[in-house]
Each structure stands twice: as structure tokens, then as C-alpha cells.
Design an enzyme around this catalytic site. Structure first.
Site, PDB file in Angstrom:
ATOM      1  CG  HIS A   1      -1.801  -0.988   1.536  1.00 38.66           C
ATOM      2  ND1 HIS A   1      -1.471  -2.128   2.217  1.00 38.66           N
ATOM      3  CD2 HIS A   1      -3.116  -1.091   1.230  1.00 38.66           C
ATOM      4  CE1 HIS A   1      -2.548  -2.902   2.315  1.00 38.66           C
ATOM      5  NE2 HIS A   1      -3.552  -2.294   1.725  1.00 38.66           N
TER       6      HIS A   1
ATOM      7  CD  GLU B   1      -7.434 -11.526   2.500  1.00 36.77           C
ATOM      8  OE1 GLU B   1      -7.045 -10.524   1.878  1.00 36.77           O
ATOM      9  OE2 GLU B   1      -7.478 -11.582   3.742  1.00 36.77           O
TER      10      GLU B   1
ATOM     11  CG  HIS C   1     -11.216 -10.906   2.424  1.00 37.76           C
ATOM     12  ND1 HIS C   1     -10.788  -9.923   1.564  1.00 37.76           N
ATOM     13  CD2 HIS C   1     -10.574 -10.672   3.586  1.00 37.76           C
ATOM     14  CE1 HIS C   1      -9.927  -9.132   2.174  1.00 37.76           C
ATOM     15  NE2 HIS C   1      -9.781  -9.572   3.418  1.00 37.76           N
TER      16      HIS C   1
ATOM     17  CG  ASP D   1      -9.316 -10.534   7.262  1.00 39.02           C
ATOM     18  OD1 ASP D   1      -9.052 -11.675   6.882  1.00 39.02           O
ATOM     19  OD2 ASP D   1      -9.043  -9.514   6.617  1.00 39.02           O
TER      20      ASP D   1
ATOM     21  CG  ASP E   1      -5.279 -11.024   7.221  1.00 32.48           C
ATOM     22  OD1 ASP E   1      -6.082 -11.519   6.419  1.00 32.48           O
ATOM     23  OD2 ASP E   1      -5.158  -9.794   7.390  1.00 32.48           O
TER      24      ASP E   1
ATOM     25  CG  ASP F   1      -3.594  -9.631   2.833  1.00 35.39           C
ATOM     26  OD1 ASP F   1      -3.006  -9.183   3.829  1.00 35.39           O
ATOM     27  OD2 ASP F   1      -4.627  -9.118   2.363  1.00 35.39           O
TER      28      ASP F   1
HETATM   29  C1  XUL Z   1      -7.688  -6.397   4.292  1.00 37.22           C
HETATM   30  C2  XUL Z   1      -6.953  -6.824   3.094  1.00 37.22           C
HETATM   31  C3  XUL Z   1      -6.062  -5.817   2.483  1.00 37.22           C
HETATM   32  C4  XUL Z   1      -6.000  -5.878   1.004  1.00 37.22           C
HETATM   33  C5  XUL Z   1      -5.197  -4.768   0.390  1.00 37.22           C
HETATM   34  O1  XUL Z   1      -8.549  -7.332   4.797  1.00 37.22           O
HETATM   35  O2  XUL Z   1      -7.050  -7.953   2.678  1.00 37.22           O
HETATM   36  O3  XUL Z   1      -4.811  -5.971   3.033  1.00 37.22           O
HETATM   37  O4  XUL Z   1      -5.465  -7.081   0.576  1.00 37.22           O
HETATM   38  O5  XUL Z   1      -5.659  -3.529   0.736  1.00 37.22           O
HETATM   39 CO    CO Z   2      -6.132  -9.009   1.091  1.00 37.27          CO
END
Ligand code: XUL
Ligand code: CO
Length: 526
Positions: free
Chosen positions: A192, A358, A361, A397, A399, A429
Site C-alpha cells: 500500500h 482472499e 474474506h 479476518d 490473516d 496477505d
Molecule cells: C484487508 C486486506 C487488504 C487488502 C489490500 O482485509 O485484505 O490488506 O489485501 O488492501
Molecule cells: Co487481502
């Protein structure tokens, strides 16, 4: 730089040592306790002269060494920023000392810092593993993840971090990023805008900061490494509390557009292959205060403008939308793959965008990752995967690195059916758990995630070679491999004709779905 510093240190050390020695000789000869005779006096004089000369020579050497140090840029040790680091962006030493370049050692290896399943150049199903996988390191998790959570303070204190958000720190971090990428043996990274460079008091200042860090990244990337994708962070700053493209404030919409414009430019400049839109705050908290229709129209206009700007600057990267149902907003507009596909279709954006799926997600939206990947693939929209996983007991989330072999095999089934992901790939991610705080954990987690997906690919090859699963599915639909089935699939079977057939055939014999057999075949490949 590092070598010169070492040499200067050595000269300084030696000359200072000999200086001390000669000074003690001088002192001894002057203050010797015996009473000197005439010839002894001459000898002492000579010794004094000699020692004086050595002392003078070494003093000169010292002065020269100090001058060299003073004229060279200040350096900062990679593993301890506390002492020598000022505003310097130079560094010395390795950020990951003791971590070698990670190599493939095969499944029997017990070395945690080696690949057991991922063998980059090995061919599987007609393609090198590295070309199937196209692994990428996510800058924000790996280099900005602090271990902080809503209940607790940061737990990770990487040795190269000085606790600031300065430009010098951003550059040092970027150097750590490329050492990490090179040691891991991958070619891609994702970022980002606001992870890699500090924000500014104005847009101009933020852009200038970004330019400075991006210039260094470009230099450090060399010819081989480049971004899988870049993106703009439109969710952290308070100005984005109502969203960016879907904010109720027109000035915020404009600010978000300017930020995306700049992030697209730097992604293009760095040779990025894709650009991602994750609508972290593009949604609502309650429909009572929200004009959903108007916000969705604004989002579409925003994405249209992004597609137009991409063409204007000659950026050929794929634009990707990353669906997520909620968090941080209660409801995000890009809820899942199907919702997003429908949005793109409604606004005529299908040809301009693909999806970045993702896995975490996917599960938040009540689907499996496999479902989301297949939905994207069947719509011709599978562009990239954010490789991670959630926790079955935790509802947000998390991750985490994906380490479930069955899950990875299903993911790879979609990837193989898609013919690969390029120009997309797998972006990690994923972040270390809050309690994992060693530098080597950064490597172990990536290695584990890469090995799991590589193992998934190997399993898919086994399933394809075996053919039983494909046969099972083909057999299940074989009644459609008939004249009437072909007519139905071609849209040539009307209801009157079907009614005639139903009467002719009578009560259908309905065969078993063979779910357990399908599961058994799948399991045997793991
Ligand atoms: C947040 C997410 C972000 C995106 C990029 O849940 O997945 O990191 O991948 O903005
Ligand atoms: Co993401």
C-alpha cells in the site's frame, strides 16, 4: 560501504593499540628508575626520538582514519538502530544475519529454513512451480505488522526498527524487505502507498515522501524483482471514515482519486503487474443514513476513472477488486465474488477488472475459498489470490498463513483449471501470530505457506494423473451427453418438448451422488 567501514575500524584499532604501546615506551624511558650514564643517555635519547616518530606516524594515521569516517555517510547497523542511527539512510550488515538463502531440501528435511515441497524450477503439469505460484511478499504484514491488536500493544520489535515513521526508517525497512525477498527466493512483492512511505501533512508532502521511497525501491529491486501489485490505503486516515469512493463528502472522493492516481503511477513505475482495489471502508454501518444507490454509482464512476487513467499512463497491469463482506464496515459493497461480478456487469466494467480472491474474506462471507475461486473463474474473473486463511473459531479476518493441505489442494485445483494466475499470483496477505516474535518466524511462516500451496499443486497433479475424480464428475452428468441433453444445453428444448419426454420416460431413476467416494479419492491424493 560495509567493507570500507571494516577497514577503517581495523586501522583505528591497530593504530590506537600501537600508539598506546609507544606512549608507554616513551613514558618508561623517561621515567626509568636507574641513573643513566653518558652512553646510556644517548641510547635513551635515541629511543625517545624513535618512539616519538612512531607516535607521530600513528597520530597521523589516526587523523586520516577519522577524516575518512567523517567524510563517509553515517551508517547504521542493521541489527541495532539504537546507537549510530541519526537521519542516515545508510546501513551496514545484514538485517537477517544467520539466515541463509532458502533452498529446496525435499520432504525428508528437518531444517525449518528450507523448502520441503516448493522446488521453484521443478516442472509440474507442464509449468515450473514458480510460474504456477508466483509468490509475493506483502509489505504491510511482513514489515509493518506490529503484533498489536484491539486489546494489546505491539509485541514485535524488529532490530532494524527505531520506533519512528520517518523517511530514513522507511528506507531502512525497504532495504530489509529486499534482503528478505532475496533470501526467500521470490521475485514479487505487494504494497500500500502508506505502508512504504510516511503520510504527509498535505497530499504534496505525502507524494514527495512516496517518490523518495519508491526511487530507492526501484534501485533495490534490480532487474528481477517487481511488484505483483500496488494499492492505495484508503482506510486508515480519519478522512476516510465514511469511505473513499463512497464517502458522502465530495472532497474526500477527490482526495481518494488523487491518492489512487499517485499509487497507480508508482506501481507502474516499479513495473507492477496488477493494481488492487480493496474497499476497506466502501460500505455502510446503517442503511438509515445511507443512499446506497448513490454510493454504488459513485464507486462505479471512481473505478471507471481509474480504468481510464490506467490507459492514459500506458499502464498495462490488470485492475483487481478484492471482495470482503465486512470489517471494518458492517457491510462492504464488494461482499463476495458473485456480488462483485454483478456490480461490474451492471456498470459495464467487466472487461476492465478482475478479482483478487482472499481465502479469509471468502470464509467471512460464508463461502469456502474454493467456492469463491470457482465463482471468479467461471465468470472469467480470477485474477489473483491473497493467500491466507481464517480460524474456524475466530470470527474475524485473522490473516493466518494457509497451512491446511486439503484446503491448499482445493485452491490449486481452481488455479490449475484457470491455467495459472499470471499476470496475477499468490500474495501472502498473512501475518505472524501476535505471540510469534522472532525474526526467523518471518521466514518460517512464508516457507510454511509456500510449501503448503506447493504441496497442493503436487496433489492436483496426482488427482489429474489418476483421473478418478474427473471420471466421477463426468459420469454424474452423463445423462446430458445425449441428444436431448445437447438440445437443452444449446437452449433448444422448450417446455412442450420436455413435457413429452417426461411422459415418455416416466419416473426417473436418480443415481447416487457418490460424495463419500469423491472425498475418498480426494483424500488419497493428499
Ligand atoms: C484487508 C486486506 C487488504 C487488502 C489490500 O482485509 O485484505 O490488506 O489485501 O488492501
Ligand atoms: Co487481502
Amino acid at each position: 560501504m560495509q567493507r570500507r567501514q571494516g577497514l577503517v575500524d581495523l586501522v583505528l584499532f591497530l593504530s590506537t593499540g600501537v600508539e598506546a604501546f609507544s606512549v608507554s615506551i616513551l613514558f618508561f624511558s623517561i621515567t626509568g628508575c636507574e641513573k643513566p650514564s653518558g652512553s646510556r643517555l644517548d641510547e635513551i635519547k635515541e629511543r625517545k626520538m624513535m618512539a616519538g616518530k612512531v607516535f607521530l606516524f600513528l597520530l597521523c594515521l589516526n587523523v586520516v582514519s577519522f577524516a575518512v569516517i567523517a567524510s563517509s555517510p553515517q551508517t547504521c547497523p542493521a541489527d541495532d538502530v539504537s546507537s549510530k542511527c541519526g537521519a542516515s539512510d545508510e546501513w551496514e550488515g545484514e538485517f537477517f544475519p544467520g539466515i541463509p538463502k532458502i533452498k529446496y531440501e525435499g520432504p525428508s528435511s528437518k531444517n525449518p529454513l528450507s523448502y520441503k515441497w516448493y522446488n521453484a524450477d521443478e516442472e509440474i503439469l507442464g509449468k515450473k512451480m514458480k510460474d504456477w505460484m508466483r509468490f509475493s511478499v506483502a509489505f504491510w504484514h511482513t514489515f509493518r505488522g506490529t503484533g498489536g491488536d484491539p486489546f494489546g500493544a505491539p509485541t514485535k520489535f524488529w532490530p532494524w526498527e527505531d520506533g519512528t515513521d520517518s523517511l530514513a526508517m522507511a528506507k531502512r525497512r525497504m532495504r530489509a524487505n529486499f534482503e528478505f525477498i532475496e533470501k526467500l527466493g521470490v521475485d514479487l512483492w505487494c504494497f500500500h502507498d502508506r505502508d512504504i512511505a510516511p503520510d504527509g501533512k498535505t497530499l504534496e508532502e505525502a507524494n514527495a515522501n512516496l517518490d523518495e521511497v519508491v526511487a530507492l525501491a526501484k534501485e533495490l529491486q534490480g532487474k528481477k524483482i517487481h511488484p505483483l501489485w500496488g494499492t492505495a490505503q484508503l482506510f486508515h486516515h480519519p478522512r476516510y471514515m465514511h469511505g473513499g469512493a463512497t464517502s458522502s463528502e465530495v472532497a474526500v472522493y477527490a482526495y481518494a482519486a488523487a491518492q489512487v492516481k499517485k499509487a497507480m503511477e508508482v506501481t507502474h513505475y516499479l513495473g507492477g503487474e496488477n493494481y488492487v482495489f480493496w474497499g476497506g471502508r466502501e460500505g455502510y454501518q446503517t442503511l438509515l443514513n445511507t443512499d446506497m444507490g448513490r454510493e454504488l454509482d459513485h464507486l462505479a464512476r471512481f473505478l471507471e476513472a481509474a480504468a481510464a487513467y490506467k490507459k492514459k499512463i500506458g499502464f498495462n497491469g490488470t485492475l483487481l477488486i478484492e471482495p470482503k463482506p465486512q470489517e471494518p464496515t458492517k457491510h462492504q459493497y464488494d461482499w463476495d465474488a458473485a456480488t462483485t461480478a454483478n456490480f461490474l456487469r451492471k456498470y459495464g466494467l467487466i472487461g476492465e477488472f478482475k478479482l483478487n480472491i482472499e481465502c479469509n474474506h471468502a470464509t467471512l462471507s460464508g463461502h469456502s475459498c474454493h467456492h469463491e475461486l470457482e465463482t471468479a473463474r467461471l465468470n472469467g474473473l480470477l485474477g489473483n489470490i491473497d493467500a491466507n486463511t481464517g480460524d474456524p473459531q475466530i470470527g474475524w479476518d485473522t490473516d493466518q498463513f494457509l497451512t491446511d493441505i486439503a484446503e491448499a489442494t482445493m485452491v490449486m485445483l481452481s488455479v490449475v483449471r484457470n491455467g495459472g494466475l499470471a499476470p496475477g499470483g499468490f500474495n501472502f496477505d498473512a501475518k505472524l501470530r501476535r505471540e510469534s516474535t522472532d525474526v526467523e518466524d518471518l521466514f518460517i511462516s512464508h516457507i510454511s505457506g509456500m510449501d503448503t500451496l506447493a504441496r497442493g499443486l503436487r496433489n492436483v497433479a496426482k488427482l489429474i494423473e489418476d483421473g478418478s475424480l474427473e471420471n466421477l464428475v463426468r459420469k454424474r452428468y452423463q445423462s446430458f451427453d445425449t441428444e436431448i441433453g445437447a438440445q437443452i444445453e444449446a437452449g433448444k428444448a422448450d417446455f412442450e418438448m420436455l413435457e413429452k419426454k417426461a411422459m415418455e420416460w416416466g419416473e426417473p431413476k436418480v443415481p447416487s451422488a457418490k460424495q463419500e467416494l469423491a472425498e475418498m479419492i480426494f483424500q488419497s491424493a493428499l
